[in-house]
Design a protein around this motif. Structure first.
Motif, PDB file in Angstrom:
ATOM      1  N   LEU A   1      38.330  33.867  39.599  1.00 28.10           N
ATOM      2  CA  LEU A   1      38.690  34.991  38.745  1.00 28.10           C
ATOM      3  C   LEU A   1      38.880  36.217  39.627  1.00 28.10           C
ATOM      4  O   LEU A   1      38.049  36.504  40.494  1.00 28.10           O
TER       5      LEU A   1
ATOM      6  N   LYS B   1      34.192  32.636  37.555  1.00 26.21           N
ATOM      7  CA  LYS B   1      33.966  32.815  36.125  1.00 26.21           C
ATOM      8  C   LYS B   1      32.514  32.518  35.752  1.00 26.21           C
ATOM      9  O   LYS B   1      31.903  33.227  34.946  1.00 26.21           O
TER      10      LYS B   1
ATOM     11  N   ARG C   1      32.456  28.276  26.501  1.00 21.97           N
ATOM     12  CA  ARG C   1      32.069  29.626  26.110  1.00 21.97           C
ATOM     13  C   ARG C   1      30.787  29.611  25.289  1.00 21.97           C
ATOM     14  O   ARG C   1      30.493  28.644  24.582  1.00 21.97           O
TER      15      ARG C   1
ATOM     16  N   TRP D   1      31.985  35.297  32.404  1.00 20.68           N
ATOM     17  CA  TRP D   1      33.282  35.089  31.752  1.00 20.68           C
ATOM     18  C   TRP D   1      33.139  34.309  30.453  1.00 20.68           C
ATOM     19  O   TRP D   1      33.788  34.608  29.451  1.00 20.68           O
TER      20      TRP D   1
ATOM     21  N   ARG E   1      26.272  38.688  36.418  1.00 17.47           N
ATOM     22  CA  ARG E   1      27.208  39.181  35.406  1.00 17.47           C
ATOM     23  C   ARG E   1      27.398  40.698  35.470  1.00 17.47           C
ATOM     24  O   ARG E   1      28.156  41.271  34.702  1.00 17.47           O
TER      25      ARG E   1
ATOM     26  N   ASP F   1      43.223  35.452  35.258  1.00 16.53           N
ATOM     27  CA  ASP F   1      42.757  34.077  35.160  1.00 16.53           C
ATOM     28  C   ASP F   1      43.704  33.218  35.989  1.00 16.53           C
ATOM     29  O   ASP F   1      44.864  33.024  35.649  1.00 16.53           O
TER      30      ASP F   1
ATOM     31  N   CYS G   1      41.537  41.575  34.507  1.00 14.75           N
ATOM     32  CA  CYS G   1      41.227  40.411  35.336  1.00 14.75           C
ATOM     33  C   CYS G   1      42.353  39.394  35.221  1.00 14.75           C
ATOM     34  O   CYS G   1      43.045  39.304  34.205  1.00 14.75           O
TER      35      CYS G   1
ATOM     36  N   VAL H   1      39.693  43.761  30.106  1.00 12.76           N
ATOM     37  CA  VAL H   1      38.255  43.508  30.005  1.00 12.76           C
ATOM     38  C   VAL H   1      37.558  44.645  29.262  1.00 12.76           C
ATOM     39  O   VAL H   1      36.841  44.436  28.288  1.00 12.76           O
TER      40      VAL H   1
END
Length: 651
Positions: free
Chosen positions: A296, A616, A238, A621, A355, A328, A326, A337
């Protein structure tokens, strides 16, 4: 005279008439007698001194161990000495091992297992070594498996090392927080993190653990960061964690590493499809575990589907889902989201470019809602959602309202296909086109004559807009492909053995090919359409030179569909991910569904939703910190988990 033969546990007669008698309790009696003699100092002929403590023993008993047997049979002074001194060994551990040699029993605890292991290794008592290994294996956990792995390596205990290493690999997130993890050498850390079987659910944990490891000895370890970084899957970290890594002193002192981390962070924000390659992941280092995917599933709006049982008890309109959720695939967890910024909550379409999600059209109420005066007309609204920053932008209204359509983005243009429009409810294949750069709706391409069909898939592939139909009456797959640059359409069709195109029509694009099938549950043959061919055709056989060995298709499906009220079209309650393997034959090679099927129950059943299967790494994500979870409703869980179907139920 006592009859000893009656005490024998076994006897065996021989050909010459003789008989062998065996008393199995005699060996136990002998052990007990020797133990009594040792404790009372009777008939002992040697004293072993350990750490100032004396142990009177029988030389013959000690000689059953390879260590003392070698000592007593050599020409060394100890072979005939009355007192033997042992060094580098714990007296308590020796006492327990000596008890084992005499009695065959040993008490091992967490406090002394390592001392006993060391002594047993020195004295070459294999049985005690095995007991120590079993004890350690039974007490393995994330906090000690690294220490056990190092301990086993020190004493050459291969099986124990393998077991401890496996434990460390499958619980690496917890292992990375242990104190023992900090004691790993650089090479040991590389061997562990670089293993292809490393069980990582969140790559964030690996990065945070590595930073802890670097901080433990900052001066000596900062130069090792260039060796460690390539074995981390940066593309699955991330942004918030990458930002911490980016400012770490070890990264700051390495321009090459800093550039790689920064590029990965920027790639997440751009949604670059080349992210994996840009971070060097394809050339070297550990690939994600085989059970970890990049898949995803995104669901936009819709209404919660109502079962016949519930509707008979409470015939109220379905509840709208006014948000984007969403699924996973790796974690079997659904996340919230964002909320939808419009009262139009269903029958919308969604497409993605990096994105950015483009949400178009839709309706304010479902087919089960009362519609006084025909107010539920298709909407002209269009929105842009930035997944990475969680922001909405209103786009210019569409030329006409549209609902229940599909969309795809090709060469910087958003195409809307089919559905119902405000002008006519039967124009299934009219189109709209939005120029993303110009932020304006432009003249759409002409649409060829297409037989209306509810089984339509719209996919972008290799600069082409591909429309795939499953025509039930003709049992055919039909493909119309538009070259967006030349505005030229091509057509291909093929007969297929499919009983029901409505059951589970799946499609995906990989490279320059579109793969699609109708799922039959027991089997599924996958067809492909190569957009680069001058004369395109729908083929079942595959060219093994340019296709993957496995194909994964994520799709939304509905189980127990006959349990729901009619009129709720396109109900989904499960996210399905199927694996199709490439079977290579002498005359042809083709994809075939064999194994590898994941079914994830949604929090609730939906219809009138927008669905997008994406990656993702493409959608941003990893730019978002942990999203809020969406809990599963008990009604759907019970229906799919505990319900025993009747003969007329449709799966």
């Amino acid at each position: 005279m006592p009859n000893y033969c009656n005490r024998c546990d076994a006897k065996q007669y021989h050909e010459d008439g003789s008989c062998t008698f065996e008393n199995k309790t005699k060996s136990h009696d002998l052990r007990a007698e020797l133990t009594r003699q040792r404790k009372n100092g009777e008939f002992v002929d040697v004293v072993v001194e350990v750490a100032g403590r004396e142990f009177p023993c029988h030389r013959a008993v000690l000689a059953v161990t390879p260590y003392f047997q070698t000592m007593f049979s050599s020409n060394l002074a100890e072979s005939k000495a009355k007192v033997i001194t042992l060094h580098d060994i714990d007296s308590g551990s020796f006492s327990k091992i000596l008890d084992f040699v005499y009695t065959g029993e040993i008490l091992i605890g967490k406090d002394d297992v390592q001392d006993i292991l060391q002594a047993a290794h020195m004295l070459q008592v294999e049985e005690v070594l095995e007991c120590c290994q079993r004890f350690i294996e039974n007490n393995l956990c994330a906090s000690n498996c690294v220490g056990v792995m190092l301990l086993a390596d020190m004493y050459g205990l291969c099986d124990l090392k393998t077991t401890a290493r496996r434990k460390a690999m499958f619980q690496i997130s917890e292992v990375g927080q242990s104190e023992e993890f900090l004691s790993l050498s650089t090479q040991q850390l590389l061997d562990l993190l670089g293993d292809k079987e490393l069980g990582v659910e969140k790559e964030d944990d690996v990065v945070l653990s590595v930073m802890r490891w670097l901080d433990h000895e900052p001066e000596s370890r900062k130069t090792e960061v260039s060796r460690i970084l390539p074995v981390i899957c940066l593309s699955r970290v991330r942004v918030s964690v990458l930002e911490k890594l980016e400012v770490h002193p070890a990264i700051q002192e390495s321009p090459e590493c800093l550039a790689k981390v920064t590029a990965t962070k920027e790639g997440h924000f751009s949604g670059s499809p080349q992210l994996m390659a840009d971070t060097g992941r394809e050339e070297a280092g550990r690939k994600p575990s085989c059970w970890i995917t990049d898949d995803l599933a995104i669901i936009i709006g819709g209404w919660k589907a109502v079962t016949k049982e519930r509707y008979s008890q409470n015939p109220t309109p379905p509840v709208p889902l006014r948000s984007i959720i969403c699924m996973d695939i790796d974690r079997d967890q659904c996340y919230h989201v964002t909320d939808i910024p419009t009262p139009i909550v269903g029958c919308m379409s969604v497409a993605s470019a990096g994105r950015y999600l483009y949400m178009t059209g839709g309706r304010a109420s479902s087919s089960l809602h009362p519609d006084p005066g025909g107010s539920n007309t298709p909407s002209k609204q269009a929105f842009l959602y930035d997944f990475a920053t969680d922001t909405w932008t209103r786009l210019p209204d569409m030329p006409r309202g549209r609902a229940g359509h599909q969309s795809a983005i090709v060469d910087g243009k958003l195409y809307l296909v089919g559905g119902e429009t405000a002008s006519t409810l039967f124009n299934m294949f009219s189109m709209e086109c939005f120029d993303i750069k110009a932020e304006a709706w432009i003249q759409p391409p002409k649409v060829p004559a297409i037989i209306p069909s509810p089984n339509l898939k719209v996919i972008a592939c290799g600069g082409k807009l591909v429309l795939i139909q499953g025509i039930k009456k003709k049992s055919r797959f039909c493909v119309h492909a538009l070259d967006v640059k030349t505005q030229r359409w091509t057509y291909a069709s093929r007969y297929v053995e499919a009983e029901d195109f409505d059951a589970d029509f799946r499609a995906t694009a990989v490279g320059n090919k579109v793969h699609f099938c109708v799922d039959m549950r027991m089997y599924s043959d996958v067809y492909n359409y190569d957009v680069d061919k001058e004369t395109p055709s729908i083929e079942e056989k595959q060219n093994t030179q340019d296709v993957k060995k496995e194909l994964h298709i994520v799709h939304a499906v509905c189980d127990r569909r006959k349990r729901y009220v009619k009129g709720q079209k396109g109900i989904i309650n499960t996210i399905s991910r199927k694996t199709y393997k490439l079977l290579v034959g002498q005359f042809r090679s083709f994809y075939h569904y064999g194994s590898g099927h994941t079914e994830l129950i949604l929090p609730f059943a939906l219809f009138g939703h927008g669905f997008l299967a994406t990656k993702k790494s493409r959608v941003g994500w990893f730019c978002r910190d942990q999203l809020a979870t969406v809990e599963k409703e008990k009604e759907l869980h019970d229906l799919l988990t505990y319900y025993y179907p009747s003969s007329d139920d449709d799966y």
